[in-house]
Each structure stands twice: as C-alpha cells, then as structure tokens.
Design a protein around this motif. Structure first.
Motif, mmCIF file in Angstrom:
data_model
loop_
_atom_site.group_PDB
_atom_site.id
_atom_site.type_symbol
_atom_site.label_atom_id
_atom_site.label_comp_id
_atom_site.label_asym_id
_atom_site.label_seq_id
_atom_site.Cartn_x
_atom_site.Cartn_y
_atom_site.Cartn_z
ATOM 1 N N THR A 280 0.845 -1.186 0.000
ATOM 2 C CA THR A 280 0.000 0.000 0.000
ATOM 3 C C THR A 280 0.883 1.239 0.000
ATOM 4 O OG1 THR A 280 -0.156 -0.097 2.428
ATOM 5 C CG2 THR A 280 -1.955 -1.095 1.150
ATOM 6 N N TYR A 281 0.393 2.283 -0.691
ATOM 7 C CA TYR A 281 1.155 3.513 -0.869
ATOM 8 C C TYR A 281 0.350 4.716 -0.399
ATOM 9 C CZ TYR A 281 4.079 0.840 -4.181
ATOM 10 O OH TYR A 281 4.917 -0.083 -4.771
ATOM 11 N N ASP A 282 1.047 5.660 0.235
ATOM 12 C CA ASP A 282 0.491 6.976 0.513
ATOM 13 C C ASP A 282 1.320 7.968 -0.293
ATOM 14 O OD1 ASP A 282 -0.175 9.504 1.465
ATOM 15 O OD2 ASP A 282 -0.423 8.835 3.535
ATOM 16 N N THR A 283 0.769 8.437 -1.406
ATOM 17 C CA THR A 283 1.547 9.274 -2.313
ATOM 18 C C THR A 283 1.809 10.668 -1.747
ATOM 19 O OG1 THR A 283 -0.477 9.906 -3.486
ATOM 20 C CG2 THR A 283 0.760 8.033 -4.348
ATOM 21 N N ALA A 284 1.090 11.049 -0.703
ATOM 22 C CA ALA A 284 1.322 12.363 -0.095
ATOM 23 C C ALA A 284 2.562 12.373 0.791
ATOM 24 C CB ALA A 284 0.101 12.795 0.711
ATOM 25 N N THR A 285 2.861 11.241 1.432
ATOM 26 C CA THR A 285 3.957 11.183 2.400
ATOM 27 C C THR A 285 5.081 10.231 1.988
ATOM 28 O OG1 THR A 285 2.953 9.366 3.655
ATOM 29 C CG2 THR A 285 2.310 11.621 4.260
ATOM 30 N N GLN A 286 4.875 9.447 0.913
ATOM 31 C CA GLN A 286 5.786 8.386 0.484
ATOM 32 C C GLN A 286 5.871 7.248 1.498
ATOM 33 O OE1 GLN A 286 8.673 11.446 -1.966
ATOM 34 N NE2 GLN A 286 9.573 9.498 -1.398
ATOM 35 N N ALA A 287 4.917 7.207 2.409
ATOM 36 C CA ALA A 287 4.819 6.051 3.298
ATOM 37 C C ALA A 287 4.309 4.859 2.495
ATOM 38 C CB ALA A 287 3.876 6.344 4.457
ATOM 39 N N MET A 288 4.799 3.700 2.862
ATOM 40 C CA MET A 288 4.449 2.475 2.152
ATOM 41 C C MET A 288 4.436 1.345 3.161
ATOM 42 S SD MET A 288 6.776 0.748 -0.839
ATOM 43 C CE MET A 288 6.556 -0.988 -1.273
ATOM 44 N N ALA A 289 3.679 0.312 2.901
ATOM 45 C CA ALA A 289 3.706 -0.869 3.767
ATOM 46 C C ALA A 289 3.525 -2.108 2.918
ATOM 47 C CB ALA A 289 2.622 -0.792 4.839
ATOM 48 N N SER A 290 4.220 -3.168 3.295
ATOM 49 C CA SER A 290 4.033 -4.473 2.667
ATOM 50 C C SER A 290 3.227 -5.345 3.613
ATOM 51 C CB SER A 290 5.373 -5.130 2.360
ATOM 52 O OG SER A 290 6.013 -4.504 1.278
ATOM 53 N N HIS A 291 2.169 -5.938 3.094
ATOM 54 C CA HIS A 291 1.254 -6.738 3.896
ATOM 55 C C HIS A 291 1.315 -8.196 3.427
ATOM 56 C CE1 HIS A 291 -0.467 -2.859 5.157
ATOM 57 N NE2 HIS A 291 -0.411 -2.538 3.879
ATOM 58 N N HIS A 292 1.395 -9.109 4.390
ATOM 59 C CA HIS A 292 1.539 -10.526 4.084
ATOM 60 C C HIS A 292 0.428 -11.300 4.810
ATOM 61 C CE1 HIS A 292 5.714 -9.821 2.590
ATOM 62 N NE2 HIS A 292 5.644 -8.830 3.458
ATOM 63 N N VAL A 293 -0.386 -12.004 4.055
ATOM 64 C CA VAL A 293 -1.450 -12.846 4.604
ATOM 65 C C VAL A 293 -1.119 -14.291 4.256
ATOM 66 C CG1 VAL A 293 -3.906 -13.375 4.616
ATOM 67 C CG2 VAL A 293 -3.142 -11.005 4.289
ATOM 68 N N SER A 294 -1.080 -15.151 5.270
ATOM 69 C CA SER A 294 -0.796 -16.567 5.057
ATOM 70 C C SER A 294 -1.886 -17.406 5.700
ATOM 71 C CB SER A 294 0.563 -16.954 5.653
ATOM 72 O OG SER A 294 1.610 -16.228 5.058
ATOM 73 N N VAL A 295 -2.247 -18.500 5.037
ATOM 74 C CA VAL A 295 -3.236 -19.431 5.577
ATOM 75 C C VAL A 295 -2.621 -20.829 5.574
ATOM 76 C CG1 VAL A 295 -5.529 -20.442 5.315
ATOM 77 C CG2 VAL A 295 -5.137 -18.038 4.692
ATOM 78 N N GLU A 296 -2.574 -21.442 6.746
ATOM 79 C CA GLU A 296 -2.030 -22.788 6.882
ATOM 80 C C GLU A 296 -2.914 -23.582 7.821
ATOM 81 O OE1 GLU A 296 2.176 -25.037 8.027
ATOM 82 O OE2 GLU A 296 2.058 -22.836 7.956
ATOM 83 N N ASP A 297 -3.334 -24.750 7.361
ATOM 84 C CA ASP A 297 -4.227 -25.610 8.141
ATOM 85 C C ASP A 297 -5.491 -24.865 8.567
ATOM 86 O OD1 ASP A 297 -2.392 -27.710 7.962
ATOM 87 O OD2 ASP A 297 -1.339 -27.056 9.779
#
Length: 246
Positions: A172-189
């Motif tokens: 995800t990006y915030d173009t006003a502040t150049q903040a960014m985050a990487s999000h990881h969703v995992s499903v196991e069992d």
C-alpha cells in the motif's frame, strides 16, 4: 524491543531464508557478489542491514573483509550460526547512525533495505553515515525498487505482488507522504496470519540528491546486478555513488 527488531524478530528470522529462497540461489547472488567484490578490490566492505548474511557470507568467501550493521539481533544470530559466519563482524544498531571502526572501500544496501528507514531524514542520515565510513574514492551501492505508482488507478492505494495458494502479498502507498507498507497474509491448516511492515519509498533522483548532500556523486545506475540499462520501464535499480578521491 525496537520496531525493526519486532518486524524482523525471532519469528521472522526463523523463516527468513526459506521465505526469500529465490534470492539465495547462485543465479541471483553471483552478479551481486561479482560487482561488490570488484568495487571492494583489496579493501573492506560494509553491509548495512546485513540480515542473515545472504550477501555478506559469499562475499567474505571471495576473500573480502566484510563488516555488517544489523538492528535485529535475531537475524544476526542466524548469520553467526552459519558456516563462515565467524568471518563477518556484526555490530547491532541502526545503520543510519551506527559507526563502526575503520574505513571501507565499498558500502552497500541490498533488497530494498534503504526503505526500512521510514523517514526522509533517516535516509539522508544513512548517506551521511556511509560517506563518513568510506575511504576517498570509495563507493556506495543501493539496490531498491522503483515505486510502482503507475499501477495505481485513481482511488486505489494497493498493488499485489504475490497471489497464490495460502499466501497473499500486497503493498500500500500513501503518495502524499511516500509512506508504504508491505502486507503478508498466510493461511495454513485453515488458520490465517497477517503481518505488515512499514517502509518509505524513494525515487532515484531523490537518492541522488541525498548522495550529493553527503558529498558523493552518481557513478553508475543499472536496472539490475547484471548491469542492464536503466530505463523508464525498469522496476528496480542498482545505483553506485562515489566519494571523491580528493
């Protein structure tokens, strides 16, 4: 516990090499180590964010003296436990400000690690810190993505980077502040986990200005470690700045 140690703490360190297995292959590593060994010459190399030693260990195996700075003690412990780990010195600390003894002919940041510094001030401090460590004529190498804002239609702030069975990853990006985050969703069992890591994305021209503020100048920029030309369609770059020899 620091934020980065939390984001790259024991649970992440335990699975880091497996999760980034493609980056540990000889095909991925040889061009990296070739370039860094060439730039190091007979001198020393400083890796910022040395992690579990993906690059530092094969570089040290080439005969280059390598020292690393790493904020996550858990990641550093994985490095020390590997064959050859005793050859790489590690200082625990924030690589934007932490000083280590001696001078270096090359310093480097790989695999988007410059973006772990989540403010512009911290990124500027990093360039200044590197310049203080480099000997005259030394170089600073950064491998980092080009922000993928062209993939964002109006009103959207997320770009997927992995969609597969049991795993979803998106930025995800915030173009006003150049903040960014990487999000990881995992499903196991049948059970899901979610992890989010903050970053600050940075443009090539912005990095060039940071280098100039630290007294360095751009020497080379390529699209990858194999030195392919950097173009407007490149999704990443490997840039080399040089500290004046005088």
């Amino acid at each position: 516990m620091s934020d980065i140690d939390g984001y790259f703490g024991e649970s992440v360190a335990a699975m880091y090499d497996e999760s980034a297995a493609a980056m540990f292959t000889a095909e991925a590593l040889e061009p990296v180590v070739d370039l860094l060994a060439e730039l190091a010459g007979q001198g020393r190399a400083l890796e910022l964010g040395v992690g579990t030693g993906r690059v530092a260990l094969p570089l040290a195996a080439r005969g280059v003296e390598v020292h690393g700075i790493e904020l996550s003690a858990a990641m550093a412990e994985r490095l020390r436990a590997k064959p050859g780990g005793e050859a790489v010195g590690v200082t625990i600390g924030d690589f934007s400000t932490t000083r280590v003894p001696g001078s270096f002919s090359v310093a480097y940041l790989v695999f988007n690690t410059i973006m772990n510094l989540t403010t512009q001030d911290a990124q500027v401090d990093c360039f200044r810190n590197v310049a203080d460590h480099l000997e005259p004529g030394g170089t600073f190498v950064v491998e980092v993505m080009v922000p993928q804002l062209r993939k964002l239609p109006p009103g959207q702030n997320a770009v997927p980077f992995h969609v597969g069975d049991g795993r979803l990853g998106f930025d995800t990006y915030d173009t006003a502040t150049q903040a960014m985050a990487s999000h990881h969703v995992s499903v196991e069992d049948g059970r899901g986990t979610f992890r989010s890591i903050p970053f600050r994305y940075v443009w090539p021209a912005e990095l060039d200005l940071m280098a100039r503020l630290a007294g360095m100048r751009l020497r080379d920029r390529w699209a990858d470690w194999k030195r392919a030309p950097f173009t407007g369609d490149s999704e990443s770059h490997v840039s080399v700045w040089e500290k004046p020899a005088d």
